[in-house]
Design a protein around this motif. Structure first.
Motif, PDB file in Angstrom:
ATOM      1  N   PRO A 489       0.842  -1.199   0.000  1.00 27.71           N
ATOM      2  CA  PRO A 489       0.000   0.000   0.000  1.00 27.71           C
ATOM      3  C   PRO A 489       0.880   1.253   0.000  1.00 27.71           C
ATOM      4  CG  PRO A 489       0.041  -1.025   2.160  1.00 27.71           C
ATOM      5  CD  PRO A 489       0.779  -1.943   1.239  1.00 27.71           C
ATOM      6  N   LEU A 490       0.298   2.321  -0.468  1.00 26.48           N
ATOM      7  CA  LEU A 490       1.054   3.572  -0.530  1.00 26.48           C
ATOM      8  C   LEU A 490       1.214   4.176   0.857  1.00 26.48           C
ATOM      9  CD1 LEU A 490      -0.398   5.310  -3.700  1.00 26.48           C
ATOM     10  CD2 LEU A 490       1.895   4.361  -3.378  1.00 26.48           C
ATOM     11  N   ILE A 491       2.315   4.863   1.041  1.00 29.62           N
ATOM     12  CA  ILE A 491       2.538   5.608   2.272  1.00 29.62           C
ATOM     13  C   ILE A 491       2.378   7.082   1.911  1.00 29.62           C
ATOM     14  CG2 ILE A 491       4.263   6.221   4.005  1.00 29.62           C
ATOM     15  CD1 ILE A 491       3.906   3.387   4.379  1.00 29.62           C
ATOM     16  N   GLU A 492       1.416   7.724   2.565  1.00 32.36           N
ATOM     17  CA  GLU A 492       1.231   9.152   2.286  1.00 32.36           C
ATOM     18  C   GLU A 492       2.487   9.900   2.701  1.00 32.36           C
ATOM     19  OE1 GLU A 492      -2.276  10.621   4.304  1.00 32.36           O
ATOM     20  OE2 GLU A 492      -3.257   8.713   3.830  1.00 32.36           O
ATOM     21  N   GLU A 494       4.881  12.643   4.216  1.00 31.12           N
ATOM     22  CA  GLU A 494       4.688  13.400   5.444  1.00 31.12           C
ATOM     23  C   GLU A 494       4.506  14.884   5.160  1.00 31.12           C
ATOM     24  OE1 GLU A 494       7.207  13.698   9.454  1.00 31.12           O
ATOM     25  OE2 GLU A 494       7.608  12.005   8.153  1.00 31.12           O
TER      26      GLU A 494
END
Lengths: 496, 232
Positions: A489-492, A494
């Protein structure tokens, strides 16, 4: 369900024609003596009435015959000159024509009406029959009952034979169903379209099309070719049967999963009881062994050695019991993977920490690329795999040998290898290594029960991965774990 | 060290385990109270001041988690769980319910003493002043100035990395469940998004550990969460 036919309906078409002719002749004979009394116009009425009666009771063709015959008889017996087809007055020709036309039209209309009434009645009966069989099928508890309901029904409705072939039961080639051609049944199953087998009389193969899938084939064999109306009827019948069969299928699935769940619960409760009962004495053993030095800190060297050995052996036993229980859990199928997106580096780290002392003086080389993607796996189980592989490597490597852990991305998989500098696996390499209680070298004095690789294999398989063993060209064994990459899954980012 | 002995309550149904746990605790200088059942344990905990409860999760008259829930209602005392390694879920539930740490059976006396020591030390430190500057290894963290240095050189941390670091060093030696960390740092809607935690703990290790693959401070408790180990 099966309506009794009236005596007239059971006559053959030929017999009906004869009967029609007899009726006309009878009318002629009865009316002949009256020909001086009655007017010719009334005679015509008598014949028309006959045609009407024939049309009502015998149908269309007898009515046509009666029309023609009536006109002829009228001409011969009643129109002068008698007993001849000749006509004295040409006006009679008009009478004949009108009489014939009236008779034909009356006959036709009556016959049509009657046919329509009969058709409506038949339809009503079929609808009722379908309704009845639908409610019977709704109550069927198993497939045998479905057969018991359908077979006599088809026999009664079409005076034919019927057979039911259910995909889930009979497709192992149940040719025992008489007259059933498996090849055609297969074809019908695959295409979902009905077929007629011309080689075997009038054999109609109907797919049992249920909402989810084709559930089987219904064979209806009739002495005569089925008319179009009946075709629609058997199709309706087939779909009713299909729905009943599908309902039974899901009832069975539900029951089976209920039983499975109960079995599962039992299994895991036995396993956890067993696990508790085995671990408790082990905990006590280890704890007490440790406590001896607490109670008497100054033990003689010999006693201290024995104590250390006791502790070491107990730990080994605990590890073995752990592996056995794990294998039992895996084999019982009571392990549900708790898959999450995990970092391989992290699991390598925690495994190294867990194995800790067992690695002893071996040199350790960890080569993990920084940019390894996250992988979806059950961290506890993969940690168990790594611990087993590391323990094996430590067990078989020479004391100062190097143990190497490396990983790389390879296509859709990430490959993690644990290599040692021990004697390697015995050649030729075989799949037996992964079997329970099989050890690389049966005579080896190195302790172990041969469970390690079997557990690793079971766990890696459950993750859709592969476990491979290899020997290095120089020295040592290598075990490679491939795990599917998936799409992390993507990591938003920061601070966005 | 305080002049009074720390009070430890051991709730465990196996007499033999209770016995050696008592020995180990007494060697740590604790006064030990024993209970064999959950109800008994709760009664004993309520009777007097208890600094630490060593609790077996599988008790004959109930689940240890019930004990924690009830105990947390009126006490802040530390709770150390003893549990068999079968179900990770059980441990997570116990930790989320308020337990501070766990030990997996079978465990050695050395491990037990280390955990007990860490828990008791934290209790006594919490009573005192929290220092604004903390150190572990060659890392110094100045909480007030939000400054992290490694061997004297400044290490740049993103705000989330810094929050994760401060949360972990605020609970030295203690297991923090994934759920707790995610909820605290990213918010309640992220409790299932454990991949964030993997990535950010990875960042911290890259920046603050000598060997990220074999961390000494930011330890993984596989299947459960993380533990920060101060140490040299």
């Amino acid at each position: 369900m099966h309506r009794l036919k009236s005596p007239v309906e059971r006559l053959s078409p030929g017999q009906k024609m004869v009967l029609s002719a007899l009726a006309c002749v009878l009318v002629a004979i009865v009316a002949a003596p009256l020909r001086e009394v009655l007017d010719l116009a009334n005679m015509v009425m008598l014949f028309l009435l006959t045609v009407l009666v024939v049309a009502v009771s015998l149908g269309r063709n007898p009515a046509i015959l009666a029309s023609v015959l009536g006109v002829l008889l009228f001409d011969v017996f009643f129109v002068p000159p008698h007993f001849s087809l000749a006509v004295s007055n040409l006006q009679y020709l008009i009478t004949f024509a009108v009489m014939l036309a009236t008779a034909l039209i009356t006959g036709h209309l009556t016959a049509t009406l009657k046919e329509q009434a009969a058709e409506a009645e038949r339809r009503e009966r079929r609808t009722h029959a379908l309704y009845e069989i639908a409610s019977k099928l709704a109550g069927a508890l198993n497939e045998a009952q479905v057969r018991e309901i359908v077979t006599p029904f088809v026999t009664a409705e079409f005076s034919g034979r019927c057979a039911l072939w259910l995909a889930e039961r009979d497709f192992s080639g149940d040719a025992a169903v008489e007259g059933f051609a498996p090849a055609i049944a297969d074809l019908v199953m695959a295409s979902g379209l009905r077929r007629v087998d011309h080689d075997a009389g009038h054999a109609l193969y109907l797919p049992l099309k249920a909402p989810m899938r084709v559930r089987g084939v219904l064979l209806v064999q009739t002495p005569e070719r089925l008319p179009e109306a009946d075709l629609a009827f058997v199709e309706a019948l087939a779909s009713l049967v299909a729905i009943a069969v599908e309902r039974l299928h899901y009832v069975e699935v539900a029951q089976r999963s209920e039983v499975d769940m109960a079995t599962e619960r039992l299994r895991s409760s036995i396993l956890s009881a067993l696990s508790h009962d085995l671990r408790t004495p082990l905990t006590v053993l280890i704890g007490l062994a440790d406590s001896i030095s607490l109670a008497a800190p100054e033990l003689p060297a010999v006693a201290q050695d024995k104590l250390d050995e006791l502790r070491e052996q107990t730990r080994r036993l605990a590890g073995l019991v752990g592996n056995l229980l794990e294998m039992a859990r895996l084999n019982a199928g009571s392990v549900t993977l708790r898959q999450e997106w995990q970092s391989l580096e992290e699991v390598v780290g925690s495994s190294l920490k867990l194995v800790g002392d067992a690695l002893g003086r071996h040199r350790l080389r960890v080569e993990l690329p920084r940019d390894l993607p996250l992988l979806r796996f059950d961290a506890v189980l993969i940690e168990r795999v790594l611990c087993n592989l590391l323990e094996n490597a430590a067990k078989y490597s020479p004391a100062d040998g190097e143990i190497r852990i490396s990983a790389q991305v390879a296509g859709d998989f990430v490959e993690l290898s644990v290599s040692d500098q021990g004697p390697g696996f015995p050649e030729p390499l075989s799949g037996d290594l992964f079997d329970m209680f099989v050890r690389g070298n049966g005579e080896s004095t190195t302790p172990g029960a041969g469970l390690g690789l079997a557990i690793c294999r079971a766990i890696v398989d459950a993750h859709g991965g592969r476990l491979r063993v290899a020997n290095h060209s120089t020295a040592g064994a290598s075990v490679q774990v491939s795990l599917p990459r998936g799409e992390p899954p993507l990591i938003e980012p920061e601070g966005a | 060290m305080s002049e009074e002995k720390p009070q430890v309550l051991v709730v465990e149904d196996e007499v033999n385990i209770r016995q050696f746990v008592r020995l180990a605790l007494e060697a740590e200088g604790c006064a030990v109270i024993e209970a064999g059942r959950l109800a008994d344990g709760l009664r004993r905990a309520g009777e007097g001041h208890v600094d630490l409860v060593v609790l077996d999760l599988g008790l004959p008259d109930g689940d240890g988690i019930e004990f924690i829930r009830s105990y947390r209602g009126w006490s802040e005392g530390a709770v150390l769980i003893l549990s068999a390694r079968v179900e990770e879920r059980q441990k997570i539930d116990a930790l989320d319910a308020g337990a501070d740490d766990y030990l997996t059976k079978p465990f050695g006396v050395g491990e037990l003493r280390a955990r007990v020591r860490a828990l008791l030390r934290r209790r006594s430190r919490q009573a005192g002043e929290a220092s604004p500057v903390l150190g572990f290894g060659e890392i110094k963290v100045d909480l007030a100035r939000r400054l992290v240095t490694r061997g004297g050189e400044e290490v740049h941390l993103t705000p989330i990395e810094f929050r994760l670091l401060t949360m972990m060093i605020a609970h030295p030696g203690q297991v923090l469940t994934q759920r707790k960390l995610l909820a605290e740092i990213w918010g309640p809607s992220y409790v299932e998004s454990s991949h964030y935690l993997r990535v950010y703990v990875g960042h911290l290790r890259q920046k603050l550990e000598d060997d990220p693959a074999q961390p000494r401070h930011f330890l993984t408790e596989t299947g459960i969460g993380y533990r920060f180990q101060p140490g040299p």
